[in-house]
Design an enzyme around this catalytic site. Sequence first.
Site, PDB file in Angstrom:
ATOM      1  N   GLU A  15       0.828  -1.199   0.000  1.00 25.31           N
ATOM      2  CA  GLU A  15       0.000   0.000   0.000  1.00 25.31           C
ATOM      3  C   GLU A  15       0.869   1.259   0.000  1.00 25.31           C
ATOM      4  OE1 GLU A  15      -3.960  -0.459   1.904  1.00 25.31           O
ATOM      5  OE2 GLU A  15      -3.253   1.152   3.203  1.00 25.31           O
ATOM      6  N   GLU A  36       2.033   1.723  -3.379  1.00 26.53           N
ATOM      7  CA  GLU A  36       0.920   2.201  -4.210  1.00 26.53           C
ATOM      8  C   GLU A  36       0.728   3.706  -4.004  1.00 26.53           C
ATOM      9  OE1 GLU A  36      -2.847   0.325  -3.385  1.00 26.53           O
ATOM     10  OE2 GLU A  36      -3.881   1.481  -4.948  1.00 26.53           O
ATOM     11  N   CYS A  66      -8.370  -2.006   4.180  1.00 29.54           N
ATOM     12  CA  CYS A  66      -8.224  -3.159   5.085  1.00 29.54           C
ATOM     13  C   CYS A  66      -9.535  -3.571   5.719  1.00 29.54           C
ATOM     14  CB  CYS A  66      -7.289  -2.837   6.244  1.00 29.54           C
ATOM     15  SG  CYS A  66      -5.774  -2.092   5.748  1.00 29.54           S
ATOM     16  N   SER A 118      -7.457   1.990  -2.171  1.00 30.43           N
ATOM     17  CA  SER A 118      -6.249   1.245  -2.488  1.00 30.43           C
ATOM     18  C   SER A 118      -6.681  -0.091  -3.076  1.00 30.43           C
ATOM     19  CB  SER A 118      -5.451   1.010  -1.207  1.00 30.43           C
ATOM     20  OG  SER A 118      -4.556  -0.072  -1.383  1.00 30.43           O
ATOM     21  N   LYS A 174     -15.380  -9.680   7.913  1.00 31.60           N
ATOM     22  CA  LYS A 174     -14.328 -10.529   7.349  1.00 31.60           C
ATOM     23  C   LYS A 174     -14.898 -11.845   6.809  1.00 31.60           C
ATOM     24  CE  LYS A 174     -10.562  -8.103   8.001  1.00 31.60           C
ATOM     25  NZ  LYS A 174      -9.774  -7.690   6.835  1.00 31.60           N
ATOM     26  N   GLU A 194     -16.081 -10.968   3.484  1.00 31.63           N
ATOM     27  CA  GLU A 194     -14.925 -10.706   2.627  1.00 31.63           C
ATOM     28  C   GLU A 194     -14.307 -12.031   2.139  1.00 31.63           C
ATOM     29  OE1 GLU A 194     -11.413  -9.156   4.520  1.00 31.63           O
ATOM     30  OE2 GLU A 194     -10.940  -7.888   2.808  1.00 31.63           O
ATOM     31  N   GLU A 246     -14.397 -13.067  -5.847  1.00 36.19           N
ATOM     32  CA  GLU A 246     -13.081 -12.837  -6.469  1.00 36.19           C
ATOM     33  C   GLU A 246     -11.917 -13.244  -5.561  1.00 36.19           C
ATOM     34  OE1 GLU A 246     -15.285 -10.597  -5.530  1.00 36.19           O
ATOM     35  OE2 GLU A 246     -14.378  -8.836  -4.619  1.00 36.19           O
ATOM     36  N   CYS A 251     -10.323  -1.893  14.734  1.00 33.60           N
ATOM     37  CA  CYS A 251     -10.593  -3.323  14.934  1.00 33.60           C
ATOM     38  C   CYS A 251     -10.774  -3.697  16.403  1.00 33.60           C
ATOM     39  CB  CYS A 251      -9.471  -4.151  14.338  1.00 33.60           C
ATOM     40  SG  CYS A 251      -9.235  -3.837  12.592  1.00 33.60           S
TER      41      CYS A 251
END
Lengths: 387, 594, 156
Positions: free
Chosen positions: B281, B284, B308, B328, B367, B370, B375, B524
């Site tokens: 990141e 990036e 994230c 990102s 999560k 996710e 994908e 978190c």
Amino acid sequence: MANNQLKRVDIIFSPYSVAPYEILRLTMHKEKSDVINELIESGLRGRGGAGFPTGLKWKYLAAEQDSEKYIICNADEGEPGTFKDRKLLVEVPRKVFSGMAIAAYVTGAKIGFLYLRREYRNLIPQLNKELDIFNESAKKFGLDFKISIFSGSGAYVCGEETALIESMEGKRGEPRNKPPFPIQNGYLGKPTLVNNVETFASTSMICRIGADKYKALGTDDQHGSKLFSISGDSPKEGVHELELGMKISDFVEEFGDGDTKAVQIGGVAGFCIPRKQFETSIIGEGNTTGGATMIFNSTRSMYNVLHNYLDFFAEESCGQCTPCRVGTQQLLKGIEAVKSGKKPASYLDDLIKLSKTMQITSKCGLGQSVTNSFASIIENFREEMIY
Amino acid sequence: MTTIKLKIDGHTIEVEKGTTILEAAKKINVKIPTLCHHEDLCVAGNCRVCVVEVKNRHRLEASCAVPAEEGMDILTNSAKVRNARKDIVSLLVSEHNTQCTTCYRNTNCELQDLAAEYNVDGNRFLSVLKPNLSIDKSSWSIEKDDSKCIRCQRCVRTCAELQHVNALTAANKGHEMKIATFMDLPFNEVVCTNCGQCVNRCPTGALTERRYFDQVWEAIGDPNKHVVMNTAPSVRVALGEMLGYEVGTRVTGKMVTAMRKMGVDSVLDTDFTADLTIIEEGNELLTRLKKVVKDGDKSIKLPMITSCSPGWVKFIEHMFPNHLGHLSTCKSPQQMFGALAKTYYAEKKGIDPKDIVSVAIMPCAAKKYEANRPEMNSSGYRDIDAGLTTREFGLMIKQAGLDFKNLEDTAFDSIMGESTGAGVIFGATGGVMEAALRTAYAVVTGRKVPFENLNITPVRGTDGIRAASIKIEGCLPEWNFLEGVELNVAVAHGLKNARVIMDEIAAGKSKYHFIEIMACPGGCIGGGGQPIPTNAEIRAKRTKAIYEEDMGKPIRMSHENPEITQIYEEFLGEPLGHKSHDLLHTHYQKRHRH
Amino acid sequence: MLEISEIIQEKVAEHGRERKALLPILQSIVNLKNYIADKDMVQIAEALDISAADVYGTASFYSFLETEEKGKYVIRVCKSITCEMKGKHCVLKALEDTLKVKLGETTHDGLFSLEQANCLGLCDVGPAMLINEQPYTKLTPDSVHEIITEYRNKVK
């Protein structure tokens, strides 16, 4: 009928003055504080059912410093057995709007709403016609106050003033926590006066005939006249204007069908009075009334009556607070269980106790008042609940 | 400040005007039971459990909603109050599915506690529980069981006030009143971000995370499967709460031992891929800055925003679908881990990736979703096979019969078990930003970021949005174009604050280069999969523990993690390289808003 | 026919792009077609920048804001106690017979939906019902047949 103290009066539905909104024009020549004092002096209490002194409410709103204030006329009468507001709006809307305008004059509010229950939607065209006349008159008199109609969408609880305000703000009609009260923090967070249709009509009549004359009506502790919506087992169903202070027996004699067994006073949120208590005053202690009076004769099953009420409450509770949402269901299921023998008769006492808990813990008047009809019917017609 | 005096249970107390009766009582340690009340949320006053008696008033008052008034004389435990409360709790029970023994929230349920406290008689009232209520299990993350709902609307308020998502609403009225999504659609068809904040605040078992631990036990018991577990940074500072420790206790070493004793084949650390995220990141960001500052490339979106937090990612997909270019492209550490577990790790260990079961222990409900995004299979397999919450994991430790407190401390396995303090602080709001700045500054200037002990305090804290700017000076030659640039960064947590940031971006008024956004309040450590209850105090203690863990690490900058150096040398090649692109980066999709 | 987007535009112009415009919008849609469809709610939510769930939650609170498709004419029979005493059951039965639907259903031709409502405020002239917003009072099984026939003829 020498002993009958029932007195009919004809103030509210009396013909209009000649020029439109003449009372408003004349009242606007008076000092604002004088108008408020006259209202306080008249002893007028809110005609929606809760019975708060109207003059005081106006005084509080006038004292609020905010430049933005609202006047709302609560025409959301949804109490089964109530239809007086409909008649007022059909026959004398001018008196209602005058009352609102006088309130605006003395409190400095510039915007008014008529919160009209959805069921009365068909009245809107003629009311709008009258509002055109009103808004024009107000302009002519130099009163910066406009009234428009806000149509309800079908919810009994919106008759509760904070629920009504929530609904106007585009939300679910769930009553708010109080305090703060609408007078300080109402529509859009601004000071707001909410009065019933009859209350506004009465204020304009007090301004017309004067507090003294108004106060002379009724008895020492119950001043003025009151509209009664009479329905049920009566040959004279309809709206009747009566002086306050009569006994129920007088009332039954005049309006009953000769076989009256019970009278429900104050709509389903009020009390059910059995024959043996007919000698009491129609507005007894804590027994303020919106004027809905349903008469039941001896052919009626009071179990069916109560079942109908409870079904209504269980549906029309807003559902947010526990005692009202679940309590109403428990009372309904409970009387069914007793009737069918699934629960013993003594369960009725548990249910009365529950209804008392609902009275002291519910968030708004809906849940708080269920016990009125519930306990009075169970206590007075216990056998009918069981057999 | 105006104060008022009142009496509570005979004690005279002076409080600030506007204090509720409940708050006043708390000051003198008088506990009034509550259900709909939650410190993080506005007052509802709808459960009525907190009623108290005010002398000379017939009706009881809801202490959470009514402000204390001068001269009030309050009884919080009179017979009238107790009887009323018992009735109210009994009513809630009568509307409730009382199969407590089979409820996930058994022994951690506020209604159950109150029913026990008031010794509620289950036969007092008839059951008015609606028949035939089905449980909505459509979502990968969250289950909704209306039969357990007490309609306190904490979830509705959470979704509205904290997250500005409003996926939940009260619907209907009267006895039909319920908590619903738009048109009562299943959770997987609505705007829900899966953040799980509603789950954290649900007093009962009406809203829970979907559980997958049975499948994990199954895999552990299967001799042909190689189970790899990775745990997120914030799990180690919260797990202890479920196992008898004070809030804010770090249990990293015992947690690792517990996994091993449970039979997990390899105990690894998500912090490793957190460090890896910083490398990818960070690069990036520097690349975007280069393209914008040096090349004047208008197609490049700044600010760049972290990706994230899967709750946040789904939020922007629903709410700002036209601004996905700001995200990102980096996968979250969990998903980087999964992709590498079945490629790099498998290769190194000589294990067939089809036999690897990768399990992520996360503070998070999102999560789970996710892990199941279609994908997320760049390894050729499902990259993460199961995502568990801290709560599920705590339960597994209990199921395993481990005497957790007496376990020895052990270290993570290798490879993919080594991490730095920078990876650890991902667990608190501002942590990703701080970790990124530590590395980016070092990469660009060759020097440490100019803050004492590497602690970049301006991005720490609890304010919903925090901004900082760092002037870049003394660049290494290849980064000359950044010389003198004021790098403007911002940190936001809680989706309500994310919306503020995004509204600025959408209006073209954002002054930032880089923004960290976490879906959950506190980041978190306050995630939707963390132990229940949650409040500001608990979150502060967990945060403190995170920064302690960071300070205790010998290496505190991601690029200095030797395993990171190793993975680039032996596998990935270079940051943003071909392999990184395939395994560590992803794309996003536009979603509807209802 | 007025488009939903036009209704929204008009009400937003009148009340502002604010939550308080919500009920006027919902009411106007109901006046137009007797119910509010899912996609209408999504459109309203977008226009007022509120969530679709909030629109649904609000609409579902009110008994006149139907979120399921209804007939051209929604018949609401008052079920409060006084109407019940005056013969509501027979009226309802007559309606079910003539419409050939049960309470809560819509006729096959999509013309009538048969519902019950709480007090309509016509207690002195019960049994009463509304057809859309038009009240009918002192109903008998015979008068109900006449009224329905009239509506049927109106459509023809």
